[in-house]
Scaffold this motif. Sequence first.
Motif, PDB file in Angstrom:
ATOM      1  N   LEU A   1      -9.289  47.928  48.556  1.00  0.00           N
ATOM      2  CA  LEU A   1      -8.344  47.705  47.449  1.00  0.00           C
ATOM      3  C   LEU A   1      -8.825  46.521  46.617  1.00  0.00           C
ATOM      4  O   LEU A   1      -8.735  46.533  45.396  1.00  0.00           O
ATOM      5  N   ARG A   2      -9.376  45.520  47.286  1.00  0.00           N
ATOM      6  CA  ARG A   2      -9.914  44.364  46.559  1.00  0.00           C
ATOM      7  C   ARG A   2     -11.133  44.735  45.732  1.00  0.00           C
ATOM      8  O   ARG A   2     -11.216  44.379  44.555  1.00  0.00           O
TER       9      ARG A   2
ATOM     10  N   GLN B   1     -10.252  46.925  42.782  1.00  0.00           N
ATOM     11  CA  GLN B   1      -9.576  46.117  41.759  1.00  0.00           C
ATOM     12  C   GLN B   1     -10.590  45.430  40.850  1.00  0.00           C
ATOM     13  O   GLN B   1     -10.534  45.521  39.639  1.00  0.00           O
ATOM     14  N   GLU B   2     -11.551  44.761  41.475  1.00  0.00           N
ATOM     15  CA  GLU B   2     -12.503  43.957  40.712  1.00  0.00           C
ATOM     16  C   GLU B   2     -13.687  44.768  40.205  1.00  0.00           C
ATOM     17  O   GLU B   2     -14.314  44.403  39.214  1.00  0.00           O
TER      18      GLU B   2
ATOM     19  N   GLN C   1      -5.681  53.774  47.255  1.00  0.00           N
ATOM     20  CA  GLN C   1      -4.231  53.513  47.160  1.00  0.00           C
ATOM     21  C   GLN C   1      -3.436  54.385  48.120  1.00  0.00           C
ATOM     22  O   GLN C   1      -2.496  53.917  48.769  1.00  0.00           O
TER      23      GLN C   1
END
Length: 367
Positions: free
Chosen positions: A279-280, A283-284, A267
Amino acid sequence: MVLLSPSRRLRRTPFSDGVEAAGVKAYTIYNHMLLPTVFESVEEDYRHLKSAVQLWDVSVERQVELRGPDAGRLMQMLTPRDLRGMLPGQCYYVPIVDETGGMLNDPVAIKLAEDRWWISIADSDLLFWVKGLAYGFRLDVLVDEPDVSPLAVQGPKADDLMARVFGDQVRDIRFFRFNMLEFQGRSMAVARSGYSRQGGFEIYVEGSDLGMPLWKALMEAGRDLDVRAGCPNGIERVEGGLLSYGNDMTARNTPHECGLGKFCNTQTAIGCVGRDALLRVAQEGPIRQVRAIEIFGDRVPTCDRRWPLMVDGKHVGNVTSAAWSPDFNTNVAIGIVRMTHWDEGTDLDVVTPAGVQAANVWETFWL
Ligand code: THG
């Protein structure tokens, strides 16, 4: 395995004369350079590492030097670890990622000054990627490989040995910090770090001419401590869960898959080239991850290819490093396991060249 034919491409190190005099029995190649792997035997080297002190020629930990006003900016482009709080005198273990979040290297970054950094690399040609970024983004920074060769002093008696050569001030160096200390009137970075769980230091020897004088001074000062030549130990580093780039991970893995998510602050790592991709995945969450694996039964052979991990005929992961552990009286291993089978205690079968053996997922590594 056959013998290695020497040539200029296969670089010697400033400590090679000392390593040869100590009776090195085998090398691997790492960053196009010789890295010792065995002195007495891997098991005897392991026992000695855990009880005394060893000198390791880890010159193969080549430095990529960044020098100039944009050095800090370039360093942050390379890694998702937030470097804003890092001060001169600190070392950080930093995942280096490409634009897809793939691991290009997992070095130690050394901040010498705001405008001068070393990246102490694992086994990949990181210099080309760093030079390419500096050129492509027109950065005001010089990128090259300086004449710096780390010498590691590892083992429970490392503090005592180092104090005899560099003074008692070495005892106050904190983990992953360095001081500039003098040897024969020359200043060198001495960090509390190293590729073992036994404690110790890494001396960044600047100038090949100083290599053998320092090697000899440490060997002489440590005679009664039973100091010996050693090297990163294939058993101890698996017990300790220290990852090996090219073995336990490649550019096809993200830091999160490698269990290096704790070294990512994606971040806030503004400027990191892999930031959007990471970031993807952050996230997952990863769908496979590094795990400690115990392999039951007979002593396993050397792991020089991936060993499939199977459950009910399904391929659920791979073992990437493995060794017989004398202290734990079992085979210890590092592997990557799919999320359906990565929980502690999960039973697996591992397919080694010697046959199928039962294995089990552990919550943590052994050291
Ligand atoms: N020291 C230095 N350079 C190196 C290595 C080293 N370059 C090559 C290789 N080793 C890079 N890989 C690693 C892997 C693990 C660690 C350091 C470099 C390491 N990890 C600890 C851990 O994961 O628990 C500590 C990390 C931390 O707390 O910051 O030490 O060994 N100079």
